[in-house]
Design a protein around this motif. Structure first.
Motif, PDB file in Angstrom:
ATOM      1  N   THR A  14       0.845  -1.190   0.000  1.00 52.80           N
ATOM      2  CA  THR A  14       0.000   0.000   0.000  1.00 52.80           C
ATOM      3  C   THR A  14       0.888   1.251   0.000  1.00 52.80           C
ATOM      4  O   THR A  14       2.110   1.150   0.196  1.00 52.80           O
ATOM      5  CB  THR A  14      -0.965  -0.029   1.220  1.00 52.80           C
ATOM      6  N   ASP A  15       0.264   2.413  -0.227  1.00 51.70           N
ATOM      7  CA  ASP A  15       1.057   3.648  -0.206  1.00 51.70           C
ATOM      8  C   ASP A  15       1.371   4.075   1.225  1.00 51.70           C
ATOM      9  O   ASP A  15       2.450   4.584   1.510  1.00 51.70           O
ATOM     10  CB  ASP A  15       0.286   4.787  -0.902  1.00 51.70           C
ATOM     11  N   VAL A  16       0.385   3.888   2.102  1.00 50.25           N
ATOM     12  CA  VAL A  16       0.558   4.340   3.495  1.00 50.25           C
ATOM     13  C   VAL A  16      -0.093   3.337   4.443  1.00 50.25           C
ATOM     14  O   VAL A  16      -1.248   2.949   4.253  1.00 50.25           O
ATOM     15  CB  VAL A  16      -0.114   5.716   3.732  1.00 50.25           C
ATOM     16  N   LEU A  17       0.641   2.938   5.462  1.00 48.91           N
ATOM     17  CA  LEU A  17       0.052   2.117   6.509  1.00 48.91           C
ATOM     18  C   LEU A  17      -0.228   3.049   7.682  1.00 48.91           C
ATOM     19  O   LEU A  17       0.680   3.718   8.180  1.00 48.91           O
ATOM     20  CB  LEU A  17       1.041   1.006   6.891  1.00 48.91           C
ATOM     21  N   ALA A  66       5.095  -0.761   2.701  1.00 51.85           N
ATOM     22  CA  ALA A  66       4.651   0.593   2.329  1.00 51.85           C
ATOM     23  C   ALA A  66       5.819   1.563   2.430  1.00 51.85           C
ATOM     24  O   ALA A  66       6.662   1.421   3.316  1.00 51.85           O
ATOM     25  CB  ALA A  66       3.527   1.043   3.264  1.00 51.85           C
ATOM     26  N   PRO A  67       5.864   2.562   1.527  1.00 48.60           N
ATOM     27  CA  PRO A  67       6.925   3.558   1.638  1.00 48.60           C
ATOM     28  C   PRO A  67       6.696   4.534   2.800  1.00 48.60           C
ATOM     29  O   PRO A  67       7.609   5.235   3.219  1.00 48.60           O
ATOM     30  CB  PRO A  67       6.856   4.305   0.292  1.00 48.60           C
ATOM     31  N   ASN A  68       5.444   4.565   3.285  1.00 48.64           N
ATOM     32  CA  ASN A  68       5.101   5.500   4.369  1.00 48.64           C
ATOM     33  C   ASN A  68       4.341   4.803   5.485  1.00 48.64           C
ATOM     34  O   ASN A  68       3.489   3.943   5.210  1.00 48.64           O
ATOM     35  CB  ASN A  68       4.161   6.591   3.850  1.00 48.64           C
ATOM     36  N   LYS A  76      12.717   9.216  11.462  1.00 49.34           N
ATOM     37  CA  LYS A  76      12.898   8.230  10.372  1.00 49.34           C
ATOM     38  C   LYS A  76      12.152   8.705   9.135  1.00 49.34           C
ATOM     39  O   LYS A  76      10.949   9.026   9.218  1.00 49.34           O
ATOM     40  CB  LYS A  76      12.321   6.868  10.779  1.00 49.34           C
ATOM     41  N   LYS A  77      12.858   8.697   7.994  1.00 53.76           N
ATOM     42  CA  LYS A  77      12.240   9.119   6.736  1.00 53.76           C
ATOM     43  C   LYS A  77      11.070   8.186   6.387  1.00 53.76           C
ATOM     44  O   LYS A  77      11.228   6.957   6.403  1.00 53.76           O
ATOM     45  CB  LYS A  77      13.291   9.075   5.627  1.00 53.76           C
ATOM     46  N   GLY A  78       9.918   8.765   6.113  1.00 52.81           N
ATOM     47  CA  GLY A  78       8.764   7.936   5.734  1.00 52.81           C
ATOM     48  C   GLY A  78       7.941   7.468   6.923  1.00 52.81           C
ATOM     49  O   GLY A  78       6.935   6.786   6.731  1.00 52.81           O
ATOM     50  N   ILE A  79       8.351   7.811   8.131  1.00 50.32           N
ATOM     51  CA  ILE A  79       7.499   7.498   9.293  1.00 50.32           C
ATOM     52  C   ILE A  79       7.035   8.817   9.915  1.00 50.32           C
ATOM     53  O   ILE A  79       7.852   9.649  10.322  1.00 50.32           O
ATOM     54  CB  ILE A  79       8.207   6.624  10.356  1.00 50.32           C
ATOM     55  N   ALA A 123      -0.111  13.771   5.099  1.00 51.86           N
ATOM     56  CA  ALA A 123      -0.592  13.100   3.879  1.00 51.86           C
ATOM     57  C   ALA A 123       0.149  13.640   2.650  1.00 51.86           C
ATOM     58  O   ALA A 123       0.589  12.864   1.798  1.00 51.86           O
ATOM     59  CB  ALA A 123      -2.097  13.303   3.728  1.00 51.86           C
ATOM     60  N   ARG A 124       0.288  14.967   2.576  1.00 51.57           N
ATOM     61  CA  ARG A 124       0.985  15.564   1.416  1.00 51.57           C
ATOM     62  C   ARG A 124       2.444  15.117   1.384  1.00 51.57           C
ATOM     63  O   ARG A 124       3.021  14.899   0.314  1.00 51.57           O
ATOM     64  CB  ARG A 124       0.918  17.093   1.468  1.00 51.57           C
ATOM     65  N   ALA A 125       3.049  14.971   2.562  1.00 57.55           N
ATOM     66  CA  ALA A 125       4.454  14.533   2.608  1.00 57.55           C
ATOM     67  C   ALA A 125       4.582  13.081   2.140  1.00 57.55           C
ATOM     68  O   ALA A 125       5.571  12.706   1.501  1.00 57.55           O
ATOM     69  CB  ALA A 125       5.006  14.701   4.018  1.00 57.55           C
ATOM     70  N   CYS A 126       3.566  12.274   2.427  1.00 56.77           N
ATOM     71  CA  CYS A 126       3.587  10.865   2.006  1.00 56.77           C
ATOM     72  C   CYS A 126       3.591  10.767   0.478  1.00 56.77           C
ATOM     73  O   CYS A 126       4.140   9.821  -0.099  1.00 56.77           O
ATOM     74  CB  CYS A 126       2.362  10.121   2.523  1.00 56.77           C
ATOM     75  N   PHE A 127       2.937  11.725  -0.181  1.00 53.24           N
ATOM     76  CA  PHE A 127       2.834  11.704  -1.644  1.00 53.24           C
ATOM     77  C   PHE A 127       4.217  11.629  -2.284  1.00 53.24           C
ATOM     78  O   PHE A 127       4.437  10.878  -3.233  1.00 53.24           O
ATOM     79  CB  PHE A 127       2.076  12.961  -2.116  1.00 53.24           C
TER      80      PHE A 127
END
Ligand code: FAD
Length: 339
Positions: free
Chosen positions: A4-7, A108-110, A276-279, A306-310
């Motif tokens: 998924t994109d975000v957990l 997930a990357p995020n 941590k990047k992505g958390i 959310a915008r940062a997760c993009f």
């Protein structure tokens, strides 16, 4: 493995709303919560209490806020993984690998941690043997009441959960209600009903008693309970249910290598990223100078996270800021017609 994109960790108000913010910009999310229901503190601690400071909602209850938040995310068809605690988080190439207590794996990357004050967990029986029989005779919640049909059950606790279940299960099973005090804490109507059922011989009440020991090898055969004078009574039973309320534990979040400040996660207020990047961390669990533990603050934090997760989920695309009033792509995602 679920990609998924975000957990999102935590299905409290902030965890639900961030899913909306992610969905609007076209990101997919999965949500995991340790509880058996959605809504976090609003549902667990104050479902009927009025809240007066949700913007543009003069008054709502914890329950109605949760209901409306869920209505708002309906278009995004989100999967909620309830009764599961996120246990492990580790790095895997450009992704995070997340493992839950049911051994479900997400990639997930995020990750957005909206974990509130940590995971809510049932307060457990104070004797060691209870651990061995957990989910095999010892229970702290009921998922399928038909499991208890015609069984001998001891229900422990003095609040409404214990009383509600004693009343309900007395219709299909042999119930003994055990409480460490003579007085019950539940609402008057529940207390009166259990006393009436006792008079009618439909259930038994043992007060003031506490658990003393459990007999059995592979399954429970009997238990013993003890009163304040040390008198012990043995009871033949198939299972015991404990309703002693919930405790909040930061739990495994403390073991993921994140910076912590007094059980909270410090974040960069530009995007709510942790060390941590992505958390990311939003809602009651995050901290920064001036942080207010309010639902409305969590909503703002979610919008920025959310915008940062993009950026990490769509590294080759450029994020464009848009309003929901005028964005065609957002309307498509929401399933609404342009007006
Ligand atoms: P929570 O609601 O705490 O939800 C976090 C969720 O994360 C929980 O369900 C938990 O089980 C889950 N979780 C944690 N760790 C894990 C893990 N490892 N794995 C899986 N799941 C996990 N705020 C207001 O703005 N206005 C009010 O009037 C107001 N009144 C309140 C009244 C009371 C009595 C209380 C207690 C709070 C009140 N609040 C109010 C505060 C508000 O409820 C919180 O700010 C809000 O619930 C925070 O939301 P959250 O989503 O960050 O966390």
């Amino acid at each position: 493995m679920i990609k998924t994109d975000v957990l999102v960790i935590g299905a409290g108000p902030v965890g639900i709303f961030v899913v909306h913010q992610l969905g609007l910009i076209g990101l997919k999310a999965e949500v995991v919560d340790n509880l058996d229901k959605i809504g976090g503190q609003c549902i667990e601690l104050y479902p009927d209490k009025p809240i007066y400071d949700i913007p543009a909602v003069p008054e709502c209850t914890g329950e109605s806020l949760t209901k409306n938040l869920l209505e708002q995310i309906k278009p995004f068809k989100i999967n909620f993984h309830l009764n599961e605690r996120v246990q492990e988080v580790s790095e895997e190439k450009n992704n995070w690998k997340i493992i839950t207590s049911k051994n479900k794996i997400f990639l997930a990357p995020n990750i957005i941690i909206a974990g509130g004050v940590g995971s809510f967990e049932p307060r457990k029986f104070p004797i060691k043997e209870a651990e061995k029989f957990e989910n095999n005779g010892v229970f702290y919640s009921i998922k399928d009441k038909s499991y208890f049909k015609n069984k001998k059950i001891c229900i422990f606790g003095g609040g409404d959960s214990a009383l509600d279940w004693a009343i309900e299960l007395s219709k299909i099973a042999k119930v003994i209600l055990v409480h460490r005090r003579v007085e019950f804490r539940g609402v008057e109507q529940n207390v009166e009903t259990v006393k009436k059922l006792e008079k009618e011989g439909k259930l038994k009440i043992k007060t003031p008693f506490q658990i003393n020991s459990i007999d059995g090898q592979d399954k429970i055969n009997a238990i013993s309970i003890k009163n304040e004078d040390g008198n012990i009574e043995k009871i033949d039973t198939d299972c015991m249910l404990g309703f002693f309320g919930l405790i909040m534990k930061l739990g495994p979040i403390a073991e993921w290598g994140l910076n912590l400040e007094k059980k909270h996660i410090p974040v960069n207020v530009e995007n709510f990223q942790t060390n941590k990047k992505g958390i990311f961390a939003i809602g009651d669990i995050c901290t920064y100078p001036g942080k207010l533990k309010l639902i409305l603050s969590g909503f703002h934090e979610g919008a920025l996270a959310a915008r940062a997760c993009f950026k990490l989920a769509r590294p080759n695309e450029k994020y464009r800021f848009e309003f929901t009033t005028t964005s065609k792509s957002m309307h498509e995602r929401l399933g609404v017609k342009d007006k």
